[in-house]
Design an enzyme around this catalytic site. Structure first.
Site, PDB file in Angstrom:
ATOM      1  CG  ASN A  40      -0.168  -0.093   2.494  1.00 16.24           C
ATOM      2  OD1 ASN A  40       0.567   0.822   2.851  1.00 16.24           O
ATOM      3  ND2 ASN A  40      -0.298  -1.215   3.204  1.00 16.24           N
TER       4      ASN A  40
ATOM      5  N   PRO B 188      -2.714 -12.206  10.776  1.00 12.20           N
ATOM      6  CG  PRO B 188      -0.797 -12.606  12.030  1.00 12.20           C
ATOM      7  CD  PRO B 188      -1.361 -12.746  10.649  1.00 12.20           C
ATOM      8  CG  ASP B 189      -6.046  -6.890  14.117  1.00 10.04           C
ATOM      9  OD1 ASP B 189      -5.236  -6.186  14.739  1.00 10.04           O
ATOM     10  OD2 ASP B 189      -7.040  -6.430  13.526  1.00 10.04           O
ATOM     11  CB  ILE B 190      -0.077  -6.623  14.552  1.00 10.28           C
ATOM     12  CG1 ILE B 190       0.364  -7.438  13.331  1.00 10.28           C
ATOM     13  CG2 ILE B 190       1.093  -6.347  15.495  1.00 10.28           C
ATOM     14  CD1 ILE B 190       1.284  -6.689  12.385  1.00 10.28           C
TER      15      ILE B 190
ATOM     16  CE  LYS C 289      -8.397  -3.348  13.732  1.00 10.78           C
ATOM     17  NZ  LYS C 289      -7.264  -3.962  13.031  1.00 10.78           N
TER      18      LYS C 289
ATOM     19  CE  LYS D  58     -10.904  -0.138  11.004  1.00 11.63           C
ATOM     20  NZ  LYS D  58     -10.176   0.437   9.870  1.00 11.63           N
TER      21      LYS D  58
ATOM     22  CG  PHE E 176      -2.948   5.739  13.456  1.00  7.90           C
ATOM     23  CD1 PHE E 176      -2.262   5.711  14.659  1.00  7.90           C
ATOM     24  CD2 PHE E 176      -2.965   6.919  12.721  1.00  7.90           C
ATOM     25  CE1 PHE E 176      -1.603   6.836  15.136  1.00  7.90           C
ATOM     26  CE2 PHE E 176      -2.303   8.057  13.176  1.00  7.90           C
ATOM     27  CZ  PHE E 176      -1.626   8.014  14.384  1.00  7.90           C
TER      28      PHE E 176
HETATM   29  O1  PMT Z   1       2.716   6.157   6.550  1.00 11.91           O
HETATM   30  P1  PMT Z   1       2.157   7.497   6.125  1.00 11.91           P
HETATM   31  O2  PMT Z   1       2.334   7.730   4.642  1.00 11.91           O
HETATM   32  O3  PMT Z   1       2.694   8.626   6.960  1.00 11.91           O
HETATM   33  O4  PMT Z   1       0.572   7.465   6.340  1.00 11.91           O
HETATM   34  C1  PMT Z   1       0.046   7.364   7.613  1.00 11.91           C
HETATM   35  C2  PMT Z   1      -1.126   6.378   7.671  1.00 11.91           C
HETATM   36  C3  PMT Z   1      -2.263   6.867   6.787  1.00 11.91           C
HETATM   37  C4  PMT Z   1      -0.674   4.989   7.202  1.00 11.91           C
HETATM   38  C5  PMT Z   1      -1.556   6.317   9.175  1.00 11.91           C
HETATM   39  O5  PMT Z   1      -1.937   7.599   9.606  1.00 11.91           O
HETATM   40  C6  PMT Z   1      -2.684   5.327   9.382  1.00 11.91           C
HETATM   41  O6  PMT Z   1      -3.864   5.631   9.214  1.00 11.91           O
HETATM   42  N1  PMT Z   1      -2.324   4.066   9.758  1.00 11.91           N
HETATM   43  C7  PMT Z   1      -3.255   2.944   9.881  1.00 11.91           C
HETATM   44  C8  PMT Z   1      -3.420   2.306   8.523  1.00 11.91           C
HETATM   45  C9  PMT Z   1      -4.323   1.103   8.550  1.00 11.91           C
HETATM   46  O7  PMT Z   1      -3.930   0.048   8.154  1.00 11.91           O
HETATM   47  O8  PMT Z   1      -5.490   1.312   9.102  1.00 11.91           O
HETATM   48  P2  PMT Z   1      -6.605   0.138   9.297  1.00 11.91           P
HETATM   49  O9  PMT Z   1      -7.840   0.905   9.598  1.00 11.91           O
HETATM   50  O10 PMT Z   1      -6.612  -0.787   8.153  1.00 11.91           O
HETATM   51  O11 PMT Z   1      -6.079  -0.656  10.581  1.00 11.91           O
HETATM   52  C10 PMT Z   1      -6.493  -0.334  11.884  1.00 11.91           C
HETATM   53  C11 PMT Z   1      -5.401  -0.583  12.876  1.00 11.91           C
HETATM   54  O12 PMT Z   1      -5.114  -1.983  12.964  1.00 11.91           O
HETATM   55  C12 PMT Z   1      -4.079   0.088  12.569  1.00 11.91           C
HETATM   56  O13 PMT Z   1      -3.537   0.544  13.796  1.00 11.91           O
HETATM   57  C13 PMT Z   1      -3.221  -1.033  11.995  1.00 11.91           C
HETATM   58  O14 PMT Z   1      -1.836  -0.817  12.262  1.00 11.91           O
HETATM   59  C14 PMT Z   1      -3.745  -2.240  12.762  1.00 11.91           C
HETATM   60  N2  PMT Z   1      -3.655  -3.528  12.071  1.00 11.91           N
HETATM   61  C15 PMT Z   1      -4.342  -3.739  10.905  1.00 11.91           C
HETATM   62  C16 PMT Z   1      -4.290  -4.978  10.316  1.00 11.91           C
HETATM   63  C17 PMT Z   1      -3.508  -5.997  10.905  1.00 11.91           C
HETATM   64  N3  PMT Z   1      -3.434  -7.200  10.347  1.00 11.91           N
HETATM   65  N4  PMT Z   1      -2.841  -5.762  12.038  1.00 11.91           N
HETATM   66  C18 PMT Z   1      -2.899  -4.546  12.633  1.00 11.91           C
HETATM   67  O15 PMT Z   1      -2.265  -4.335  13.675  1.00 11.91           O
END
Ligand code: PMT
Length: 418
Positions: A201, A302-304, A338, A334, A320
């Site tokens: 991504n 896995p969801d970390i 989580k 969310k 985030f």
């Molecule tokens: O890296 P930059 O270019 O500076 O951009 C910043 C950003 C947009 C990436 C950042 O601000 C941001 O939004 N990060 C979260 C991106 C994301 O994957 O969001 P999500 O809504 O899909 O995931 C939710 C949360 O679960 C996140 O904290 C993610 O790290 C976590 N996650 C998701 C999937 C997974 N398998 N394991 C996780 O831990």
């Protein structure tokens, strides 16, 4: 000390003085001659309750508090607005007036809020000066983008007084996470299809690295688990480079139990290819004809952060949420799904923020409240976020170490994972 230089945004310095005083700061305003064309000393004196200084050669003022004493008095110098001319002088170490002299003579941190026409900001000389000032340890807040007084649209607007107040408060909170272990995930993950191709991504890692830096500046021992993004590790941060979501999961799990706070900023792939070809996939491999595209079967990663949040007696966990619609509602759900203590939602459908931009705007959501983090550079947003997290979840650490005032809303101690 609030330095004001000669740009139209100087009119906002009155609001800034009011905000700083309301937050509990003693404010000494120093004007350049140019600034005095835009805003009068009388206004700023009335708001700050102190005589405004504007002259290096004023015998009366020098007799009361000489400029060197004034330079020592300041705990922090904020120059807002900082014009291109002022930045050029400061970058060269020139001291033709009181404000530049004070900046040179003071050991206090210097924060600059650039404000100028967008073409002046983009000019190579200004960019060079901004880079020099940043390398010299000055912190630049903004500029923001948008409509300008001259009618142009672009980068060069002074950051809003509210964002400047947050940056000032954050600068006073350096020891708030003293001796706490903080782990930050950042950047993208890469999910290999074969030895040369992967699914990924647009995450640049900028936001996560800025948060790791801010946490380190707040006194924490920081581990940054980073997907591939090619950024240099911030000072005093241990950086562990990983590639895939599985690698990141393993690196985080191995360290989660010893953390006080885990912040998941990484854009982790939710799915990976079910199989990874050992050799480069050929157009006509596995019995397919050259015209038939391969189907990619995916399996869930896995969801970390959810797995860290599920640990008994685990760390405070902040995620985030990168959303493109119904951002707040989706993020609230969310956070609960989580099991997170808090979540920071950014609307990544806005090209000016989020993925790969230098700026961001977000809302921090926890069980009992929400607070907006206004549009600003990722570094100042990170500092402000760390300040809020310190206040919410570690209210007693580092208390009293020079804090100007507590930001709002801050009455809540550690939230439950409800
Ligand atoms: O890296 P930059 O270019 O500076 O951009 C910043 C950003 C947009 C990436 C950042 O601000 C941001 O939004 N990060 C979260 C991106 C994301 O994957 O969001 P999500 O809504 O899909 O995931 C939710 C949360 O679960 C996140 O904290 C993610 O790290 C976590 N996650 C998701 C999937 C997974 N398998 N394991 C996780 O831990």
């Amino acid at each position: 000390m609030l330095g004001v230089t000669g740009g139209i945004a100087a009119y906002k310095s009155a609001i800034l003085v009011r905000h700083l005083c309301n937050a509990g700061a003693e404010v000494q305003v120093v004007l350049t001659q140019g600034a005095a064309q835009f805003v009068t000393p009388v206004t700023l004196q009335a708001l700050s309750g102190r005589p405004v200084r504007d002259d290096l050669w004023d015998p009366e003022a020098e007799a009361a508090m000489g400029h060197i004493e004034l330079a020592r008095w300041a705990d922090l110098i904020l120059v807002a607005p900082a014009t291109a001319h002022f930045m050029a002088e400061l970058a060269q170490g020139a001291a033709p007036d009181l404000l530049t002299t004070l900046c040179l003579a003071s050991d206090a941190p210097v924060l600059l809020a650039p404000a100028m026409n967008q073409a002046m900001w983009r000019d190579a000389a200004t960019q060079r000066n901004a880079a020099t000032l940043a390398a010299d340890g000055k912190r630049l807040i903004g500029p923001a983008e948008g409509e300008q007084a001259c009618g142009d649209v672009g980068p060069g607007r002074m950051a809003e007084p509210e964002a400047l107040l947050e940056a000032v408060q954050a600068a006073f909170l350096s020891p708030r996470l003293a001796a706490l272990n903080v782990l930050v995930t950042a950047g993208p993950t890469r999910e290999a299809l074969d030895p040369v191709r992967f699914l990924s991504n647009h995450s640049s890692g900028k936001q996560g690295y800025a948060i790791a830096k801010a946490a380190a500046e707040a006194g924490a021992r920081v581990t940054l688990v980073s997907g591939p993004c090619g950024l240099p590790a911030p000072a005093n941060v241990e950086c562990i480079e990983v590639t895939s979501a599985l690698d990141m999961h393993e690196a985080v799990q191995a360290r989660a139990a010893e953390q006080a706070l885990v912040i998941g900023v990484a854009a982790v792939a939710d799915y990976r290819p079910a199989t990874q070809a050992l050799q480069k996939i050929k157009k006509d491999s596995a019995g397919r004809g050259a015209a038939e595209p391969p189907a990619i079967a995916l399996v869930e990663n896995p969801d970390i952060i959810a797995s860290v949040a599920a640990l008994p007696n685990g760390p405070v966990v902040v995620g985030f949420a990168a959303e493109t619609e119904n951002a707040l509602d989706n993020a609230r759900r969310k956070r609960r799904r989580k099991g997170l203590d808090a979540i920071v939602v950014n609307d990544v459908s806005n090209p000016k923020i989020g993925f790969n931009s230098d700026h961001n705007a977000a809302t921090l959501i926890w069980a009992d409240g929400e607070v907006e983090l206004a549009y600003q550079g990722k570094e100042t947003l990170a500092a402000s976020l760390i300040q809020h997290l310190a206040n919410l979840f570690f209210p007693s650490s580092g208390e009293g170490a020079g804090a100007v005032a507590k930001p709002t809303p801050l009455s809540v101690a550690r939230s439950g994972r409800s």
